[in-house]
Enzyme design. Sequence first.
Site, PDB file in Angstrom:
ATOM      1  N   CYS A  80       4.273  -0.640  -4.662  1.00  0.00           N
ATOM      2  CA  CYS A  80       3.068  -0.190  -3.959  1.00  0.00           C
ATOM      3  C   CYS A  80       2.672  -1.150  -2.881  1.00  0.00           C
ATOM      4  CB  CYS A  80       2.091   0.854  -4.168  1.00  0.00           C
ATOM      5  SG  CYS A  80       1.593   0.258  -5.895  1.00  0.00           S
ATOM      6  N   HIS A  93      -5.115  -0.514  -0.681  1.00  0.00           N
ATOM      7  CA  HIS A  93      -4.072  -1.312  -1.907  1.00  0.00           C
ATOM      8  C   HIS A  93      -3.810  -2.823  -1.462  1.00  0.00           C
ATOM      9  CE1 HIS A  93      -2.718  -0.491  -5.617  1.00  0.00           C
ATOM     10  NE2 HIS A  93      -1.692  -0.197  -5.505  1.00  0.00           N
TER      11      HIS A  93
END
Length: 522
Positions: free
Chosen positions: A78, A141
Amino acid sequence: MAAVAAAMRWRLLQVISVAVLGASGTPQPPNILLLLMDDMGWGDLGVYGEPSRETPNLDRMAAEGMLFPNFYTANPLCSPSRAALLTGRLPIRNGFYTTNGQARNAYTPQEVVGGIPDTELLLPELLKGAGYVSKIVGKWHLGHRPRFHPLKHGFDEWFGSPNCHFGPYDNRARPNIPVYRDWEMVGRFYEEFPINHKTGEANLTQIYLQEALDFIKRQQAAQRPFFLYWAIDATHAPVYASKPFLGTSQRGRYGDAVREIDDSVGKILNLLQDLRIVENTFVFFTSDNGAALISAPKEGGSNGPFLCGKQTTFEGGMREPAIAWWPGRIPAGQVSHQLGSIMDLFTTSLSLAGLEPPSDRVIDGLDLLPAMLQGQLMERPIFYYRGNTLMAVTLGQYKAHFWTWTNSWEEFRQGVDFCPGQNVSGVTTHTQEEHTKLPLIFHLGRDPGERYPLSFASTEYLNVLDRITPVVQQHQEALVPGQPQLNVCNQAVMNWAPPGCEKLGKCLTPPESVPEKCSWPH
């Protein structure tokens, strides 16, 4: 060649700007919506062959736009893939990798010290040069410490979280992940924003949908071009859906989440139509990496015919669903066999805005407008990195593996399996196997599952090796790796006291600072 490319780009921009005029009659760049899913696999949409056919809105989006069956992420995990999208650069260049071990996947759990470097130029920063207002909805993130905040890297608005929605935690050994509105937290997952592991119920996708709809309406009313980065995470384990969607899918809870995402995408596209801005709005749908087969079948998706999944550099970990939608501009019902990359969204978005990519650094993303608007195909390699290691490359229909590895025997024997039911002898290895002298080569057209490597002695193998070798050599000789950001961890930097916690009475006391090397087992 550069002059020809510049002339082609200018003609494409003329096509765009003539059709898209602001209220004053002056050319206005198109709005840009990037819809990034989390752990959604290539095989999760009906248009890609998912048999339950539970994605009518995304299937309609493909029928009205362009499907990319050969579209790749920049990393099978990710955080690095998101860094690649927003910088247009491989993670090995922008620092989203680790050197704590060879070929180790690394990301940004809340104990990681690093994040997106200040030296990297992100897409929303650059789009400001064309007057865009930018918002991120969902998962950032790219670092949770204040210096890495998305509003310090070009975004004007944010609603979402800095990390995955893991938890719940006890707020003593580990804090629950905060949810932000712009600069300050407004609550935490499992507290103000509940996720019920037992039932799978959470209202987050509906909240993220409303944030998107409201932003679009506000910017349209103000007649400002906008960039919306809708990075939702319902299909990342623990998978969730809101109550109206729970129990509605033939695929179980994961399918419930997909159905709600599909419904949300339909509502976003319908709003664009209702506001009559579809011809002034470019929309692209894709995922950050392949489906997490380790969570399947209850909380993981499908990678279709491809080998393995998230965490691996086999096709199932790197090839993504991808749909471009721009009615009146992108011809409807088209399939492009262009090799595409998530990094191309950076360069393509800049091109849509009439901006040039930064010239002081290597940009790995291509401008896909010639493929989308004119059906052109551009030859380019796709490099598959896992951490600091070039694992494979695809050129045309051929893929060459220089290293093979899934995860260690120790992990595998404990039940950690990235390729369930897909063991391919000599390919899905549990030790790091080097093939740099004689790479394993597959023809992905004939063998999308990477099960039948070409014979080393065949003329086909030798011809392909002659084509691929100089491409890889040139890449490796010119490569200047960025400073690795994912090497150091420290319990003290977790989300103990995010900005805004004082107003909510939610500040927690951090432990003593003890920096240490992060452990990345695979």
